[in-house]
Design an enzyme around this catalytic site. Structure first.
Site, mmCIF file in Angstrom:
data_model
loop_
_atom_site.group_PDB
_atom_site.id
_atom_site.type_symbol
_atom_site.label_atom_id
_atom_site.label_comp_id
_atom_site.label_asym_id
_atom_site.label_seq_id
_atom_site.Cartn_x
_atom_site.Cartn_y
_atom_site.Cartn_z
ATOM 1 N N GLU A 83 0.739 -1.339 -0.019
ATOM 2 C CA GLU A 83 -0.039 -0.056 0.065
ATOM 3 C C GLU A 83 0.785 1.241 -0.028
ATOM 4 O O GLU A 83 0.277 2.299 0.432
ATOM 5 C CB GLU A 83 -1.086 -0.069 1.159
ATOM 6 C CG GLU A 83 -1.926 -1.155 1.054
ATOM 7 C CD GLU A 83 -3.067 -0.861 2.019
ATOM 8 O OE1 GLU A 83 -4.242 -0.906 1.637
ATOM 9 O OE2 GLU A 83 -2.792 -1.050 3.152
ATOM 10 N N HIS A 102 -0.657 4.962 8.129
ATOM 11 C CA HIS A 102 -1.584 4.041 7.581
ATOM 12 C C HIS A 102 -1.698 2.914 8.760
ATOM 13 O O HIS A 102 -1.044 2.104 8.818
ATOM 14 C CB HIS A 102 -1.454 3.384 6.374
ATOM 15 C CG HIS A 102 -2.564 2.551 5.761
ATOM 16 N ND1 HIS A 102 -3.746 2.909 5.671
ATOM 17 C CD2 HIS A 102 -2.612 1.313 5.622
ATOM 18 C CE1 HIS A 102 -4.640 1.876 5.807
ATOM 19 N NE2 HIS A 102 -3.737 0.826 5.355
ATOM 20 N N HIS A 104 -4.928 0.217 11.066
ATOM 21 C CA HIS A 104 -5.951 -0.610 11.216
ATOM 22 C C HIS A 104 -6.633 -0.505 12.368
ATOM 23 O O HIS A 104 -6.497 -1.705 13.297
ATOM 24 C CB HIS A 104 -5.613 -2.100 10.568
ATOM 25 C CG HIS A 104 -5.219 -2.170 9.317
ATOM 26 N ND1 HIS A 104 -4.934 -3.335 8.520
ATOM 27 C CD2 HIS A 104 -5.356 -1.086 8.189
ATOM 28 C CE1 HIS A 104 -4.472 -3.169 7.264
ATOM 29 N NE2 HIS A 104 -4.568 -1.726 7.093
ATOM 30 N N HIS A 170 -11.596 -1.339 6.596
ATOM 31 C CA HIS A 170 -9.822 -1.404 6.383
ATOM 32 C C HIS A 170 -9.169 -0.748 7.470
ATOM 33 O O HIS A 170 -8.438 -1.407 8.202
ATOM 34 C CB HIS A 170 -9.644 -0.748 4.927
ATOM 35 C CG HIS A 170 -8.199 -0.578 4.494
ATOM 36 N ND1 HIS A 170 -8.025 -0.131 3.436
ATOM 37 C CD2 HIS A 170 -7.248 -1.090 5.203
ATOM 38 C CE1 HIS A 170 -6.656 -0.212 3.208
ATOM 39 N NE2 HIS A 170 -6.025 -0.965 4.264
HETATM 40 ZN ZN ZN Z 1 -4.320 -1.287 5.008
#
Ligand code: ZN
Length: 240
Positions: A83, A102, A104, A170
């Site tokens: 990603e 980023h 989760h 996500h």
């Molecule tokens: Zn991710």
């Protein structure tokens, strides 16, 4: 200007803080820091990777914006995250986005799937969080792995200029000028999600605080607030 090694250590610290706060589990999630117009530092994987909670400065590698090695040996034995476009497209969209997290966080994902928007449901409990919520925390409605520049740009468009976006089913992407700010924003959004779920679980309903209260919820300023908050986050990390 801090050295590259100091910047690696800061990004690694950011990863460990995010994991210690339960914003990532296992091996998924990554942070990055823009170095210049062509390079960024990003958390990479390797065969000795023990997960985000155990990120080492050596896991933070210098790469180019197109995912290549930023210097000799930088990617020997390391793999750039699938990603990466999340980081690159977020940085390209705004030069103020030097640090990108980023993550989760399960509470944020759960709250969004429950139909709960992140709103300023409290005030002085966490002023930076309340102000962040007041400005809006938008949602990117696709649950996809963001592994192409096109998907990265789609996510950035969904951010609508805000510092944090929720990726449905996500996680989240948090962008800021510094690593501590990017991670602290994520912690604030997670706290808002947890409190929202708690209020709902207690049978309550969620509503924004009164408009009149904003006059007495001052911006504490990043230098004062972020410095103290980050010292705390680092201090509460498990010992190595
Ligand atoms: Zn991710």
């Amino acid at each position: 200007m801090t050295s590259l090694d100091e910047q690696r250590a800061l990004v690694a610290q950011g990863c460990r803080v995010a994991a210690a706060r339960g914003l990532v589990d296992g091996v998924l999630g990554h942070l990055s820091l823009r170095v210049d117009d062509e390079h960024l530092l990003v958390r990479c994987r390797s065969d000795t990777d023990a997960g985000v909670a155990f990120t080492r400065p050596s896991d933070i590698r210098l790469i180019t914006f197109d995912g290549g090695a930023g210097a000799d040996d930088e990617l020997d034995g390391y793999r750039v995250p699938n990603e990466l476009p999340i980081h690159v497209e977020t940085m390209l969209a705004d030069p103020a986005h030097r640090a990108v997290a980023h993550l989760h966080p399960p509470a944020v994902v759960a709250a969004d799937l429950a139909g709960i928007a992140i709103r300023p449901i409290y005030g002085a409990y966490d002023i930076p969080g309340a102000r962040l919520a007041r400005g809006g925390v938008p949602v990117y409605e696709r649950a996809v792995l963001i592994r192409t520049p096109a998907l990265g740009r789609q996510m950035v468009a969904a951010m609508r200029g805000r510092p944090v976006v929720i990726c449905r089913g996500h996680g989240i992407t948090s962008a800021a000028a510094t690593v501590p700010q990017a991670v602290l924003q994520a912690i604030s959004v997670d706290a808002l999600a947890r409190m929202s779920l708690r209020v709902k679980a207690a049978g309550g309903s969620l509503r924004d605080i009164d408009d009149a209260d904003w006059d007495d919820l001052p911006d504490l300023g990043p230098s004062l607030h972020t410095g103290a908050a980050w010292r705390h986050e680092v201090a509460r990390l498990p010992a190595d």
